[in-house]
Scaffold this active site. Sequence first.
Site, PDB file in Angstrom:
ATOM      1  N   LYS A  40     -51.006  39.980  14.833  1.00  0.00           N
ATOM      2  CA  LYS A  40     -50.928  41.233  15.905  1.00  0.00           C
ATOM      3  C   LYS A  40     -49.846  42.153  15.497  1.00  0.00           C
ATOM      4  O   LYS A  40     -49.169  41.786  14.453  1.00  0.00           O
ATOM      5  CB  LYS A  40     -50.515  40.215  17.204  1.00  0.00           C
ATOM      6  CG  LYS A  40     -49.257  39.771  17.060  1.00  0.00           C
ATOM      7  CD  LYS A  40     -49.144  39.117  18.285  1.00  0.00           C
ATOM      8  CE  LYS A  40     -47.361  38.226  18.302  1.00  0.00           C
ATOM      9  NZ  LYS A  40     -46.938  38.051  19.738  1.00  0.00           N
ATOM     10  N   TYR A 266     -23.661  63.670  13.332  1.00  0.00           N
ATOM     11  CA  TYR A 266     -23.418  63.903  14.737  1.00  0.00           C
ATOM     12  C   TYR A 266     -22.389  62.873  15.268  1.00  0.00           C
ATOM     13  O   TYR A 266     -22.102  61.911  14.805  1.00  0.00           O
ATOM     14  CB  TYR A 266     -24.614  63.482  15.526  1.00  0.00           C
ATOM     15  CG  TYR A 266     -26.118  64.374  15.227  1.00  0.00           C
ATOM     16  CD1 TYR A 266     -25.957  65.743  15.547  1.00  0.00           C
ATOM     17  CD2 TYR A 266     -26.919  63.765  14.807  1.00  0.00           C
ATOM     18  CE1 TYR A 266     -27.057  66.469  15.244  1.00  0.00           C
ATOM     19  CE2 TYR A 266     -28.143  64.608  14.519  1.00  0.00           C
ATOM     20  CZ  TYR A 266     -28.160  65.918  14.644  1.00  0.00           C
ATOM     21  OH  TYR A 266     -29.371  66.672  14.622  1.00  0.00           O
TER      22      TYR A 266
HETATM   23  C1  LIG Z   1     -48.942  33.087  21.704  1.00  0.00           C
HETATM   24  C2  LIG Z   1     -48.443  33.389  20.415  1.00  0.00           C
HETATM   25  N1  LIG Z   1     -48.450  32.280  19.266  1.00  0.00           N
HETATM   26  C3  LIG Z   1     -47.927  32.242  18.028  1.00  0.00           C
HETATM   27  C4  LIG Z   1     -47.089  33.221  17.741  1.00  0.00           C
HETATM   28  C5  LIG Z   1     -46.359  33.308  16.251  1.00  0.00           C
HETATM   29  O1  LIG Z   1     -45.008  33.226  16.598  1.00  0.00           O
HETATM   30  P1  LIG Z   1     -44.232  33.202  15.156  1.00  0.00           P
HETATM   31  O2  LIG Z   1     -44.354  34.540  14.848  1.00  0.00           O
HETATM   32  O3  LIG Z   1     -42.876  32.975  15.634  1.00  0.00           O
HETATM   33  O4  LIG Z   1     -44.710  32.148  14.315  1.00  0.00           O
HETATM   34  C6  LIG Z   1     -46.720  34.283  18.774  1.00  0.00           C
HETATM   35  C7  LIG Z   1     -45.970  35.436  18.381  1.00  0.00           C
HETATM   36  O5  LIG Z   1     -44.945  35.858  19.122  1.00  0.00           O
HETATM   37  C8  LIG Z   1     -47.518  34.398  19.844  1.00  0.00           C
HETATM   38  O6  LIG Z   1     -47.294  35.342  20.990  1.00  0.00           O
END
Ligand SMILES: Cc1ncc(COP(=O)(O)O)c(C=O)c1O
Length: 377
Positions: A40, A266
């Site tokens: 994602k 700045y």
């Molecule tokens: C529902 C869900 N599963 C798994 C993960 C993966 O987590 P990680 O990057 O800590 O492995 C995430 C990431 O935030 C998530 O939102």
Amino acid sequence: MAHGGTDERSWVEVDLARIRANAAALVRVAAPARLMAVVKADGYGHGAVPVARAALAGGASALAVATLTEGEALRQAGIDAPILVFAPARPDLARRYVAHRLLATVVDWDQAQALAQAARELGAELTVHVKVDTGMGRLGFLPEEALARWEALAALEGLTLEGLYTHLATADEAETAYVRLQWERFQGLIDHLDARGLRPPVVHGANSAALLRLPETRLDLVRAGLALYGILPPNVPPRTRLQPALTWKCRITAVRTLPAGWGISYGIEHVTWRPTRVATLAVGYADGYRRALSGRAQVLIQGHRCPVLGRVTMDQVMVDITDLEEDPGQEAILLGGSGPLAIEAWELARWMGTIPYEVFTGISPRVERRYLGELEG
Ligand SMILES: Cc1ncc(COP(=O)(O)O)c(C=O)c1O
């Protein structure tokens, strides 16, 4: 990969061979559970499509994204593996889930019914994973609700109930009482479903930290993000060798010697106390090199750590290279690098007052992504 068309101010280099090796290492740890690579937010800023391909080449069986649009982008790139969308599926968008064969997340009974109806109207069957809130307090059926509704959910025409999952809130914290409580709740639900012959084929609950630290959470599938990119979560035994895949670099645009008593950036929070050689770097907070790094971070130039002087500006940053004996060359490393001098994701995150997840996803689109170790064929 060609770099044409950019002005080469600041870029990241993503080593896909490392992503593939990390995936392979996680597959070995997880087995017999399968690996779902979490890509994602554009693969945590690394580039979702190339990362997905590398993870699949390393043995991942499935992918996960946050949004429908992210899932569609993977399909449009020709990726064929199962893809779970974490966001609750909107019934009015059911057509797009069907068209792209995306696995939909169901979080409550009303949504499930509406989604089933939308699927029937399309003459289609949607494959869904039911999310249960065991203590993250974000989304999903409470465990008792899930149990009470399970048979009705399974009977909804238009939905194929393939998966059941939960998300852990404290898998990477030193204190394990809460994660164990969440796990007891989830395991209790699974046991009840099992006893009634209702356990779905794909039950999952582990993120990177849980995978590496709490073997009982591996079940049928693990959802790993951070570890895939080569970063160990806190409080995890460093047994699994992972390699950070991302290096963030920028161009040095000017090198000057400024007199003692000269103000820098700045607000003039830094005034030179000696004649100072200053390199101006082509990166700033608009690139994701956050303002919180002002007067605090270091960058690597010719293998030496050089401190940031004064405030980070929108597009540029100044660093002290007075102690550098060599010619500074043309590049600085902001994150990554090799050997003991590397600037690690956790270190940059600490300077920013955040976590590596936010560092990676905050590297802005204006920073070009380049790929090394591209996969054959
Ligand atoms: C529902 C869900 N599963 C798994 C993960 C993966 O987590 P990680 O990057 O800590 O492995 C995430 C990431 O935030 C998530 O939102």
